[in-house]
Design an enzyme around this catalytic site. Structure first.
Site, short mmCIF file in Angstrom:
data_model
loop_
_atom_site.label_atom_id
_atom_site.label_comp_id
_atom_site.label_asym_id
_atom_site.label_seq_id
_atom_site.Cartn_x
_atom_site.Cartn_y
_atom_site.Cartn_z
N SER A 95 0.86 -1.18 0.00
CA SER A 95 0.00 0.00 0.00
C SER A 95 0.90 1.23 0.00
O SER A 95 2.12 1.12 0.16
CB SER A 95 -0.94 0.01 1.21
N LEU A 109 -3.31 1.52 7.10
CA LEU A 109 -3.75 2.63 6.26
C LEU A 109 -3.10 2.60 4.87
O LEU A 109 -1.97 2.16 4.71
CB LEU A 109 -3.44 3.98 6.92
N HIS A 120 3.62 -5.01 2.81
CA HIS A 120 3.10 -5.60 4.05
C HIS A 120 3.52 -7.05 4.21
O HIS A 120 3.85 -7.48 5.31
CB HIS A 120 1.56 -5.53 4.05
N LEU A 122 5.02 -10.77 2.02
CA LEU A 122 5.42 -11.67 0.93
C LEU A 122 5.31 -13.08 1.49
O LEU A 122 5.89 -13.38 2.54
CB LEU A 122 6.86 -11.38 0.49
N TYR A 166 16.21 -10.13 2.02
CA TYR A 166 15.82 -8.89 1.35
C TYR A 166 17.03 -8.11 0.85
O TYR A 166 16.93 -7.40 -0.16
CB TYR A 166 14.95 -8.05 2.29
#
Length: 205
Positions: A95, A109, A120, A122, A166
């Site tokens: 988002s 939000l 948010h 994976l 990551y």
């Protein structure tokens, strides 16, 4: 033209050139492998994969079912699912966020005027893990974000043991996250989407 229709790796199967001859009737089969943005109709499949992946490790999910539906309704273009023969095998949900650091509000939000994509979650279905699918999906997702002109960077928070994963995708450590969930603490990481102008020029966007 929609964003996804302009991307070779997200183009719907029915818009791709047919490989069958004109006189031969095409078989209606599901594509072997397909990447596309998710919809609210995918929410249950998404949550089933997420629940199995996270509850066994941390005891909770990053997004509950109503939150999955929430983000797939408000900003489906910031999600990406990997389907094999019509079955969801891995996904990412994001988002927009409008601050430099993630806060608790970022968990629920979507800030439509933000330039940061907050990733948010994976997750990969349990039967498809240890095959490199998470890395491949993240690479495709970051390529996709480069085609969205309003996106400046991507951020996420993860536990310590996931930092090397990551980092291999190009994320850099920003430091400890301000967010805690029960006893869990997180590291915040970012990927500079707008810092790759040359790659955007050569990505087909």
């Amino acid at each position: 033209m929609s964003v996804t229709s302009g991307l070779p790796f997200l183009k719907p199967e029915h818009l791709r050139p047919s490989l069958t001859s004109p006189g031969r009737q095409r078989r209606h089969t599901l594509p072997a492998s397909e990447f596309r943005c998710l919809t609210p109709e995918d929410a249950i499949s998404v949550f089933e994969i997420e629940r199995e992946a996270f509850i066994s490790v941390s005891g909770d999910c990053p997004l509950h079912l109503d939150e999955v539906r929430h983000f797939l309704t408000l900003c489906p273009e910031l999600s990406l699912g990997w389907f094999e023969e019509g079955r969801l095998v891995a996904f990412i949900i994001g988002s927009l966020w409008d601050q430099e650091k993630l806060t608790m509000d970022a968990l629920t939000l979507h800030k439509p005027h933000g330039s940061t994509v907050h990733i948010h979650v994976l997750a990969v279905h349990r039967t498809f893990r240890q095959q490199g699918k998470g890395s491949i999906l993240m690479w495709r997702y970051l390529q996709y974000l480069r085609c969205l002109p309003y996106v400046r960077r991507a951020v996420l928070m993860c536990e310590d043991f996931l930092v090397p994963f990551y980092q291999k995708s190009g994320f850099k450590v920003l430091g400890p996250s301000e967010i805690t969930v029960g006893p869990l603490t997180f590291i915040e990481m970012q990927f500079p989407v707008r810092g790759h102008a040359f790659m955007r020029r050569n990505s087909g966007c």
